[in-house]
Design an enzyme around this catalytic site. Structure first.
Site, PDB file in Angstrom:
ATOM      1  N   CYS A  91       0.812  -1.221   0.000  1.00  0.00           N
ATOM      2  CA  CYS A  91       0.000   0.000   0.000  1.00  0.00           C
ATOM      3  C   CYS A  91       0.846   1.272   0.000  1.00  0.00           C
ATOM      4  O   CYS A  91       0.347   2.340  -0.358  1.00  0.00           O
ATOM      5  CB  CYS A  91      -0.939   0.019   1.196  1.00  0.00           C
ATOM      6  SG  CYS A  91      -2.185  -1.279   1.145  1.00  0.00           S
ATOM      7  N   HIS A 345      -9.144   4.015  -1.437  1.00  0.00           N
ATOM      8  CA  HIS A 345      -7.795   3.458  -1.273  1.00  0.00           C
ATOM      9  C   HIS A 345      -7.397   2.650  -2.517  1.00  0.00           C
ATOM     10  O   HIS A 345      -7.395   1.417  -2.493  1.00  0.00           O
ATOM     11  CB  HIS A 345      -7.773   2.588  -0.023  1.00  0.00           C
ATOM     12  CG  HIS A 345      -6.427   2.044   0.355  1.00  0.00           C
ATOM     13  ND1 HIS A 345      -5.243   2.482  -0.206  1.00  0.00           N
ATOM     14  CD2 HIS A 345      -6.091   1.072   1.269  1.00  0.00           C
ATOM     15  CE1 HIS A 345      -4.239   1.807   0.331  1.00  0.00           C
ATOM     16  NE2 HIS A 345      -4.724   0.951   1.218  1.00  0.00           N
ATOM     17  N   CYS A 375       0.596   2.371   6.455  1.00  0.00           N
ATOM     18  CA  CYS A 375       0.771   0.973   6.841  1.00  0.00           C
ATOM     19  C   CYS A 375       0.748   0.098   5.585  1.00  0.00           C
ATOM     20  O   CYS A 375       0.107   0.456   4.590  1.00  0.00           O
ATOM     21  CB  CYS A 375      -0.320   0.535   7.811  1.00  0.00           C
ATOM     22  SG  CYS A 375      -2.009   0.694   7.172  1.00  0.00           S
TER      23      CYS A 375
END
Length: 389
Positions: A91, A345, A375
């Site tokens: 990510c 996201h 994260c």
């Protein structure tokens, strides 16, 4: 010593990562190419001057395979002489692209470089790069973690349990994310950062009418009796409402030195001040933002009180709320224009989506220092400090 500054930052609107999403019809190469074209149009730079383009993409398979960033460069109309590469830190892939780009400028390897990212989760769903029946971890990892690694949703549940985060707290945080994002749209605060595409002008997942009453009716998203037996402390409070959705989108920033910016007549928006990456427990894989925050503040010789704005990726409410408990940060300074729970996201684009939003928020609020942290799967995290100019 050379520095690194951001002189332009753009992103697409964020669409739902579903077949009926607003950007599902757009090939991921074209999503990314759109931000690259917009970047040079808004900055006025001649793309022949760009030394490299570093892009982040997580699921590098199918329509996102074969170094997607290179083909986005070609589709954007950049000269064939402009190189490109695609990186994967899950990510945090595009935030890592920012780190690499800025470090290249500071070292003198680059004068002008683009960091960018893309993910089309409607066309390339999560885990598409792992064929059924294949093990991406290998026997050494299996031996080290004999009970097996776990999905991110279970990690989010373990975090909620460890930090005693209630369903009500997590839902309230999610509602606030939607409220702030809706307010930012209504106030025109996203106008300078978003590059409309094919008639899509706004983030598709922002729900202005979201409420804790509505979210309270949602079922747990990751309930699994086997994991419940393994981890009896889990209360199953993570839902689709207090977690980020799956999305399509792209983002890009143009990075150079203050000296080159002055020579080219470019206005710096923020200085890339300090960087850190860290590893953490791959079971509690999303908690790396805590040591990453501590590490980057040490490198920057700053304290938490020096930071005016924070961007902490809202993969799940539990991640940001646990980070806040550990750091003591003022939640009113965190994700002030909403976060991933509302905005979305799109994995490989998210790092620079946060950077783009943060840079423009710094400009709007006159912030001196800002901190961004992401994260990442596998127990990883990136963090960086930006300095307002």
């Amino acid at each position: 010593m050379r520095d690194a500054v951001i002189v332009e930052a753009v992103r697409t609107p964020i669409g739902k990562g579903r077949p009926n999403g607003s950007l599902a019809h757009v090939h991921p190469v074209e999503l990314l190419a759109h931000t690259l074209r917009t970047l040079v149009e808004r900055s006025g730079v001649d793309p022949v001057l760009i030394d490299d383009v570093i892009g982040g993409t997580v699921d590098q398979v199918g329509e996102q395979a074969m170094n997607t960033t290179r083909y986005a460069v070609l589709s954007a109309g950049f000269p064939e002489s402009v190189p490109a590469t695609t990186v994967d830190r899950q990510c945090g892939s595009s935030q890592q692209a920012v780190h690499f780009a800025a470090q290249g400028v500071i070292s003198g390897a680059y004068d002008l470089v683009v960091a960018c990212g893309v993910e089309s989760m409607s066309r390339v769903p999560m885990w598409s790069n792992v064929p059924a029946g294949k093990d991406p971890f290998g026997p050494g990892v299996d031996e080290r973690y004999p009970e097996g690694l776990i999905p991110q949703g279970i990690s989010a549940e373990l975090i909620a349990a460890k930090w005693s985060l209630s369903r009500e707290e997590m839902d309230a945080f999610a509602v606030e994310s939607h409220r702030k994002a809706a307010e930012a749209w209504e106030s025109g605060l996203f106008a300078d950062e978003v590059a409309p595409l094919d008639g899509v002008t706004r983030d598709e997942c922002v729900r202005p009418g979201s409420s804790t009453e509505v979210l309270a009716g949602l079922k747990p998203a990751y309930y699994d009796p086997a994991f419940g037996e393994r981890f009896p402390q889990i209360d199953w409070n993570v839902t689709a409402g207090n977690a980020s959705p799956v999305n399509d989108g792209a983002s890009a920033v143009l990075i150079t030195s203050s000296e080159t910016a002055a020579r080219l007549g470019l206005r710096p928006l923020a200085r890339l001040h300090s960087f850190a990456v860290t590893g953490s427990d791959p079971l509690l894989m999303l908690t790396g933002v805590v040591p990453a925050t501590e590490k980057v503040l040490r490198r920057a010789s700053l304290t938490l009180d020096d930071i005016d704005l924070f961007e902490v990726n809202e993969a799940f409410s539990s991640v940001v709320l646990a980070w806040r408990q550990e750091t003591g940060a003022d939640l009113s300074k965190v994700n002030v224009h909403g976060g991933a729970i509302a905005i979305g996201h799109p994995l490989g684009a998210s790092g620079i989506r946060l950077t783009t939003t943060l840079v423009h928020a710094m400009q709007a609020r006159g912030a001196r220092y800002a901190l961004q942290t992401m994260c990442e799967a596998g127990g990883l995290a990136n963090a960086m400090v930006l300095e307002g100019l």
